[in-house]
Design a protein around this motif. Structure first.
Motif, short mmCIF file in Angstrom:
data_model
loop_
_atom_site.label_atom_id
_atom_site.label_comp_id
_atom_site.label_asym_id
_atom_site.label_seq_id
_atom_site.Cartn_x
_atom_site.Cartn_y
_atom_site.Cartn_z
N THR A 218 10.40 -9.36 -3.01
CA THR A 218 8.97 -9.40 -3.31
C THR A 218 8.13 -9.39 -2.04
O THR A 218 8.42 -10.11 -1.08
N ALA A 219 7.06 -8.59 -2.04
CA ALA A 219 6.16 -8.50 -0.90
C ALA A 219 4.72 -8.38 -1.40
O ALA A 219 4.46 -7.80 -2.47
N LEU A 220 3.78 -8.94 -0.62
CA LEU A 220 2.36 -8.90 -0.95
C LEU A 220 1.61 -8.04 0.06
O LEU A 220 1.90 -8.08 1.26
N TYR A 221 0.62 -7.29 -0.44
CA TYR A 221 -0.17 -6.41 0.41
C TYR A 221 -1.66 -6.57 0.05
O TYR A 221 -2.00 -6.95 -1.08
N CYS A 222 -2.53 -6.24 1.01
CA CYS A 222 -3.97 -6.26 0.73
C CYS A 222 -4.65 -5.07 1.38
O CYS A 222 -4.17 -4.54 2.37
N THR A 223 -5.75 -4.67 0.80
CA THR A 223 -6.58 -3.60 1.36
C THR A 223 -7.59 -4.21 2.33
O THR A 223 -7.62 -5.43 2.53
N SER A 224 -8.45 -3.40 2.90
CA SER A 224 -9.49 -3.91 3.79
C SER A 224 -10.57 -4.58 2.95
O SER A 224 -10.63 -4.43 1.73
N ASP A 225 -11.46 -5.30 3.63
CA ASP A 225 -12.54 -6.00 2.93
C ASP A 225 -13.59 -5.03 2.40
O ASP A 225 -14.47 -5.43 1.63
N LYS A 226 -13.54 -3.77 2.78
CA LYS A 226 -14.49 -2.79 2.25
C LYS A 226 -14.27 -2.55 0.76
O LYS A 226 -15.21 -2.40 -0.01
N GLN A 227 -13.01 -2.51 0.36
CA GLN A 227 -12.65 -2.38 -1.05
C GLN A 227 -11.52 -3.38 -1.34
O GLN A 227 -10.36 -3.00 -1.44
N PRO A 228 -11.86 -4.65 -1.44
CA PRO A 228 -10.83 -5.70 -1.53
C PRO A 228 -9.94 -5.58 -2.76
O PRO A 228 -10.41 -5.31 -3.87
N SER A 229 -8.65 -5.77 -2.54
CA SER A 229 -7.66 -5.73 -3.62
C SER A 229 -6.34 -6.28 -3.08
O SER A 229 -6.03 -6.10 -1.90
N LEU A 230 -5.57 -6.96 -3.94
CA LEU A 230 -4.26 -7.47 -3.56
C LEU A 230 -3.20 -6.86 -4.48
O LEU A 230 -3.42 -6.68 -5.68
N LEU A 231 -2.07 -6.54 -3.88
CA LEU A 231 -0.97 -5.93 -4.62
C LEU A 231 0.32 -6.68 -4.34
O LEU A 231 0.66 -6.95 -3.19
N ALA A 232 1.03 -7.04 -5.40
CA ALA A 232 2.36 -7.65 -5.29
C ALA A 232 3.39 -6.66 -5.79
O ALA A 232 3.31 -6.18 -6.93
N ARG A 233 4.35 -6.33 -4.94
CA ARG A 233 5.49 -5.51 -5.34
C ARG A 233 6.67 -6.44 -5.53
O ARG A 233 7.25 -6.93 -4.56
#
Length: 262
Positions: A76-91
């Motif tokens: 399992t790993a977590l990722y995030c986008t920049s603060d311009k278009q915030p979003s979090l993704l867990a794979r």
């Protein structure tokens, strides 16, 4: 087989009888069906799937955290986008070095903003007549932290009551407030309004902390027509700060680092 031998090889029977033939591919059952004998895999025939394939969308950050904690594993790993278009993704089933994955099990938190954030940023720099402006402030008065108390409510009420008057002038006072003059039965009347307010609003759903933002009150007096609006002071910085706190919370509550790449 002799010319008089009527015995047929068993593997030719499905074609002759027109019945499906079962064929496994990498442990997944498949069927070859007449008349064209196309081959289709049928993983639903397994007692249970070989891997989890699901894309979950969390509506609050707590939902993302609880889902990750339920299913997380060494991949399992977590990722995030920049603060311009915030979003979090867990794979949940992410790749590993020299061990590629199908990555079919994910959870996303698209960082939806709160209703308060949408209201204030949606009206940022939008000009209104004094009645509409006063009504907006009054409807959202609980978000205003400065100035507070009866004086500010009185200013709101005064502006609501001047919806049909013709304004004559506007003067900025030494304390920063603005005096608007209008005629009432040939008598000049003044009504004051602050030139700056401070609001405190939450940014993302599920993150209750309120962030203070200065809002400069602007006006435009053309003849007797008065327009008013507010300009938020760098709301992007408040959203960025809220996003950083959100990422820190997810890292703390899941025990996993959030990779700043996606």
């Amino acid at each position: 087989m002799s010319e008089t031998d009527t015995t047929l090889p068993s593997e030719s029977l499905p074609a002759l009888l027109g019945k499906p033939a079962s064929i496994d591919v990498a442990g997944v059952p498949g069927l070859a069906l007449p008349p064209g004998w196309t081959h289709d895999l049928h993983p639903e025939l397994l007692s249970q799937p070989q891997r989890t394939a699901r894309a979950v969308v969390a509506h609050e950050v707590g939902g993302l955290v609880s889902y990750v904690n339920r299913f997380k594993n060494p991949r399992t790993a977590l990722y995030c986008t920049s603060d311009k278009q915030p979003s979090l993704l867990a794979r949940i089933d992410d790749h590993q070095p020299n061990e590629p994955s199908h990555v079919e099990h994910t959870a996303t938190y698209p960082c939806p903003v709160t209703e308060e954030w949408g209201r204030w940023t949606g009206k940022d720099r939008v000009k209104h007549d004094q009645k509409t402006f006063a009504e907006f402030i009054e409807e959202n008065i609980r978000d205003v932290v400065e100035p507070s108390g009866t004086a500010f409510l009185a200013a709101i009420t005064n502006f609501s009551d001047t919806r049909k008057v013709e304004f004559r002038s506007a003067t900025r006072l030494s304390d920063g407030s603005v005096n608007f003059q209008y005629a009432d039965n040939e008598k000049m009347v003044e009504v004051a309004f602050p030139s700056k307010i401070v609001i405190a609003i939450p940014v993302f759903m599920g993150m209750p902390d309120r962030y203070q933002i200065d809002a400069r009150v602007k006006y435009q007096l053309t003849g007797s027509d008065l327009k008013m609006w507010f300009e938020l002071d760098r709301p992007d910085l408040r959203r960025k700060a809220a996003y950083e706190e959100l990422i820190e919370r997810v890292e703390k509550e899941t025990g996993l680092p959030v990779h700043r790449a996606i």
